[in-house]
Design an enzyme around this catalytic site. Structure first.
Site, PDB file in Angstrom:
ATOM      1  N   CYS A   8      -2.257   6.454   2.814  1.00 26.46           N
ATOM      2  CA  CYS A   8      -1.343   6.979   1.799  1.00 26.46           C
ATOM      3  C   CYS A   8      -1.322   8.501   1.875  1.00 26.46           C
ATOM      4  O   CYS A   8      -2.374   9.138   1.898  1.00 26.46           O
ATOM      5  CB  CYS A   8      -1.790   6.518   0.417  1.00 26.46           C
ATOM      6  SG  CYS A   8      -0.800   7.229  -0.922  1.00 26.46           S
ATOM      7  N   CYS A  11      -2.876   9.757  -1.843  1.00 20.71           N
ATOM      8  CA  CYS A  11      -4.280   9.585  -2.244  1.00 20.71           C
ATOM      9  C   CYS A  11      -5.230   9.343  -1.075  1.00 20.71           C
ATOM     10  O   CYS A  11      -6.444   9.333  -1.264  1.00 20.71           O
ATOM     11  CB  CYS A  11      -4.402   8.442  -3.241  1.00 20.71           C
ATOM     12  SG  CYS A  11      -4.131   6.810  -2.515  1.00 20.71           S
ATOM     13  N   CYS A  32       0.600  -4.157  10.470  1.00 17.01           N
ATOM     14  CA  CYS A  32      -0.216  -4.990   9.603  1.00 17.01           C
ATOM     15  C   CYS A  32      -0.489  -4.153   8.354  1.00 17.01           C
ATOM     16  O   CYS A  32      -1.385  -3.314   8.337  1.00 17.01           O
ATOM     17  CB  CYS A  32      -1.512  -5.374  10.320  1.00 17.01           C
ATOM     18  SG  CYS A  32      -2.543  -6.468   9.344  1.00 17.01           S
TER      19      CYS A  32
END
Length: 81
Positions: A8, A11, A32
């Protein structure tokens, strides 16, 4: 086969992996991604839009792939083994 971790950009949380070099798909990539990190949109692609390869061609180095993922996802994108 190369495995690149998807993180991400906000974060730094683990979202999944991109596997390259398995020859299972036309783009030679398999994504995946953890289902909790995906929002499904039940709609066709806009006119003129097409799905394209995300990672660089195999002759590019791992640092290039990490750099591209970092750019796509924000500040983070790491490579697994």
């Amino acid at each position: 086969m190369r495995r690149v971790e998807i993180l991400c950009g906000s974060c730094g949380g683990h979202l999944g992996h991109v596997f390259e070099g398995e020859r299972f798909t036309r783009t030679n990539e398999r994504h995946c991604v953890n289902s909790a990190s995906v929002r499904y949109v039940d709609a066709p692609l806009p006119d003129g839009a097409a799905e394209t390869k995300v990672l660089p061609e195999p002759e590019d180095d791992a640092a290039g792939a990490k750099s591209i993922l970092s750019e796509l996802l924000g500040k983070k994108g790491g490579q697994g083994d």
